[in-house]
Motif scaffolding. Structure first.
Motif, PDB file in Angstrom:
ATOM      1  N   THR A 208       0.824  -1.210   0.000  1.00 16.38           N
ATOM      2  CA  THR A 208       0.000   0.000   0.000  1.00 16.38           C
ATOM      3  C   THR A 208       0.859   1.260   0.000  1.00 16.38           C
ATOM      4  O   THR A 208       0.371   2.331  -0.331  1.00 16.38           O
ATOM      5  CB  THR A 208      -0.931   0.042   1.231  1.00 16.38           C
TER       6      THR A 208
ATOM      7  N   LEU B  59       1.902   2.989   2.420  1.00 19.04           N
ATOM      8  CA  LEU B  59       1.499   3.939   3.458  1.00 19.04           C
ATOM      9  C   LEU B  59       2.330   3.668   4.706  1.00 19.04           C
ATOM     10  O   LEU B  59       2.143   2.661   5.380  1.00 19.04           O
ATOM     11  CB  LEU B  59       0.005   3.794   3.772  1.00 19.04           C
ATOM     12  N   ARG B  60       3.250   4.567   4.989  1.00 18.62           N
ATOM     13  CA  ARG B  60       4.155   4.366   6.128  1.00 18.62           C
ATOM     14  C   ARG B  60       3.390   4.289   7.444  1.00 18.62           C
ATOM     15  O   ARG B  60       3.736   3.518   8.326  1.00 18.62           O
ATOM     16  CB  ARG B  60       5.180   5.499   6.194  1.00 18.62           C
ATOM     17  N   GLU B  61       2.351   5.102   7.562  1.00 22.22           N
ATOM     18  CA  GLU B  61       1.580   5.127   8.804  1.00 22.22           C
ATOM     19  C   GLU B  61       0.873   3.794   9.038  1.00 22.22           C
ATOM     20  O   GLU B  61       0.813   3.299  10.158  1.00 22.22           O
ATOM     21  CB  GLU B  61       0.551   6.268   8.789  1.00 22.22           C
TER      22      GLU B  61
END
Length: 160
Positions: free
Chosen positions: A112, A114-116
């Motif tokens: 994805t 998305l680091r978070e």
């Protein structure tokens, strides 16, 4: 039983103190320092089976024999052998799930980009393992250690 439990507990050494002393004296890079570090690492891992065996040693497996013993959780109602089995089963579940479920999950989350979400997934994994270890009567620190071990064995250890 008391002597065996005390011996198991006292046989452990503090990794943090020994490593700090060896680093200060410059012994960590020597052959003896590396061998000492191996023993310290083995002792850190030996804590898991020792914690699993302690319920078997307490009160000869009869928790009702304790005077003034208050039951605080569902594990306290089990006999010592069942507590040991539950602890070993919980550790085995964490290791098995870490090898079979966590790697594909981390691959999917990494895809994805998305680091978070990646950070949140890793944090959720560690908190979940910590809660599981707490549910079977082990320390949250041991759960955190196992959760970190699961993450360290994934191909995303450097990103984590």
């Amino acid at each position: 039983n008391i002597a065996l439990a005390a011996g198991l507990i006292l046989s452990m050494s503090s990794t943090a103190i020994v490593l700090q002393t060896m680093t200060e004296k410059g012994l960590l890079q020597s052959s003896a320092g590396q061998n000492s570090f191996s023993v310290l690492l083995f002792q850190d891992l030996a804590v898991i089976p020792i914690l699993a065996l302690l319920p078997l040693l307490s009160l000869n497996g009869h928790p009702e024999a304790a005077v003034g013993h208050e039951q605080t959780g569902w594990m306290d109602t089990l006999p010592g052998w069942a507590q040991t089995l539950a602890v070993l089963l919980a550790v085995a579940v964490v290791i098995f799930a870490g090898r079979t479920l966590v790697r594909p999950l981390l691959r999917y989350v990494a895809s994805t980009r998305l680091r978070e979400l990646f950070t949140a997934t890793a944090l959720l994994l560690v908190v979940g393992v910590t809660a599981l270890m707490g549910a079977v009567g082990l320390s949250p620190a041991l759960g955190t250690f196992l959760g970190g071990g699961v993450l360290a064995n994934s191909e995303y250890r450097h990103e984590l």
